[in-house]
Design a protein around this motif. Structure first.
Motif, PDB file in Angstrom:
ATOM      1  N   ASP A 119       0.845  -2.110   4.428  1.00 43.98           N
ATOM      2  CA  ASP A 119      -0.317  -2.081   5.425  1.00 43.98           C
ATOM      3  C   ASP A 119      -0.863  -0.731   5.391  1.00 43.98           C
ATOM      4  O   ASP A 119      -0.295   0.091   6.261  1.00 43.98           O
ATOM      5  N   LEU A 120      -1.594  -0.059   4.356  1.00 46.07           N
ATOM      6  CA  LEU A 120      -1.925   1.276   4.262  1.00 46.07           C
ATOM      7  C   LEU A 120      -3.403   1.198   4.913  1.00 46.07           C
ATOM      8  O   LEU A 120      -4.309   1.305   4.399  1.00 46.07           O
ATOM      9  N   VAL A 121      -3.366   1.103   6.215  1.00 47.44           N
ATOM     10  CA  VAL A 121      -4.682   0.963   6.926  1.00 47.44           C
ATOM     11  C   VAL A 121      -5.679   1.847   6.720  1.00 47.44           C
ATOM     12  O   VAL A 121      -6.860   1.782   6.865  1.00 47.44           O
ATOM     13  N   GLY A 122      -5.299   3.018   6.427  1.00 42.57           N
ATOM     14  CA  GLY A 122      -6.214   4.145   6.276  1.00 42.57           C
ATOM     15  C   GLY A 122      -7.305   3.733   5.152  1.00 42.57           C
ATOM     16  O   GLY A 122      -8.375   4.370   5.018  1.00 42.57           O
ATOM     17  N   ARG A 123      -6.808   2.897   4.014  1.00 41.46           N
ATOM     18  CA  ARG A 123      -7.869   2.582   3.010  1.00 41.46           C
ATOM     19  C   ARG A 123      -9.145   1.768   3.616  1.00 41.46           C
ATOM     20  O   ARG A 123     -10.009   1.874   2.942  1.00 41.46           O
TER      21      ARG A 123
END
Length: 360
Positions: A119-123
């Protein structure tokens, strides 16, 4: 209406945010799917969601299409390795593991899954998507980047492995600006440890590092004791004609998911804006505060788990996630440390606040 089964492992702060996102997406008006949710945790805390005391029992009885790993940072590896043999999709909170875990064992346990993402939500920020698309479409070569990524978690009641779970966001976003597949290589790192966390008296709370991405020089500062939330990335690129192009992105200011991006170049003494994104005034539906980006990655994960739909933003798959975790481990192992700082020399009264604006 088709049905998708989702199992959430962990129902603390992160797990409840995933639960909110999933509930908001279920039904004909959103994904056209009925999302059936169950959860595994040490103790039952929610009565209206099916509960399983063990991850193995949940996999056997519930047969989920998607498993979301939202347990405490230090327990990620345990849950991921217990998923050995699972053939559905796995979405895991970051970081993938802690510095003490066996990454190879985790990767091996996940070899049968249909898909995987951290979960690298910044993407999923519109600013991030626009920056990466512009760089790749125009063939811009990164020359220099600096990122600051910090927030205030002093006396936060949630356990943590330290600031590696914060710096991962800026490292991932900078890495995605590479045109030729170059990987970030650590040069130097310094850090500060303290008792800011309930996890111990000398947890790494801040790190400053230098790295290279191909020929580009990268510097990053990240902290869990930043008194104000500060998330920025500044970049200088060279275009195919040899000119310089500049980009500045700012995230979660003044509120979550309120992001800005500006890309420009010097044109005879004046700044020529090439691309601009500003979501600060975008309306956010009631109840969706803090989960705008999270809903996007959950949408991609649910759709992929259901019928293998291609994600809007590429997933951080197993190989990429392991590589990024090795970089985090190297930072933690090689950083020259100062401290520990004593915020609570006389002991602490652990805060149970739920101020999402501070915690984010």
């Amino acid at each position: 209406m088709d049905n998708v089964k989702v199992l959430i492992a962990g129902m603390g702060y992160a797990g409840t945010r995933f639960l909110t996102a999933l509930r908001s997406l279920s039904g004909p008006r959103e994904l056209g799917l009925d999302i059936e949710i169950a959860y595994h945790a040490r103790h039952r805390t929610i009565e209206d969601v099916p509960y399983f005391a063990t991850i193995e029992g949940a996999l056997d009885a519930f047969s989920p299409d998607l498993v979301i790993v939202a347990v405490t940072d230090s327990a990620h590896a345990e849950i991921l390795t217990r998923l050995a043999g699972y053939r559905g999709f796995v979405l895991a909170e970051k970081p993938l593991t802690s510095v003490h875990d066996d990454l190879d064992a985790v990767a091996s346990a996940l070899r049968d899954v249909s898909g995987f993402a951290v979960d690298l939500v910044g993407r999923y920020s519109q600013a991030s998507m626009a920056l990466q698309e512009y760089v790749h479409r125009n063939g811009l070569k990164l020359v220099r980047a600096h990122a600051t990524w910090g927030k205030n978690r002093i006396n936060d009641h949630r356990p943590t492995v330290g600031v590696t779970s914060e710096v991962i966001h800026s490292l991932d976003l900078v890495q995605r600006l590479s045109l030729d597949g170059s990987q970030l290589r650590l040069r130097d790192a310094v850090g500060v440890c303290s008792d800011y966390s309930v996890s111990g008296p000398d947890v790494l709370d801040s790190v400053a590092l230098t790295a290279q991405l191909g020929d580009a020089v990268v510097s990053v500062y990240s902290s869990f004791v930043n008194i104000t939330r500060q998330r920025t990335i500044d970049c200088t690129f060279r275009d195919p004609e040899g000119g310089l192009v500049y980009a500045a992105a700012e995230y979660s200011n003044p509120t979550w998911d309120a992001d800005q991006l500006r890309i420009w170049r010097d044109a005879g003494g004046r700044e020529e804006t090439l691309c601009e994104v500003d979501t600060r005034n975008d309306p956010v539906p009631e109840g969706f505060d803090t989960i705008v980006g999270l809903r996007r990655i959950v949408t991609d994960a649910v759709r992929f788990a259901h019928d293998r739909q291609r994600p809007v933003v590429p997933f951080a798959g197993i190989e990429e996630s392991v590589r990024l975790q090795r970089l985090l481990n190297e930072i933690e192992q090689k950083a020259q440390l100062t401290g520990p700082v004593g915020y609570f020399p006389d002991g602490r009264v652990v805060s149970t606040e739920t101020d999402l604006e501070r915690l984010g």
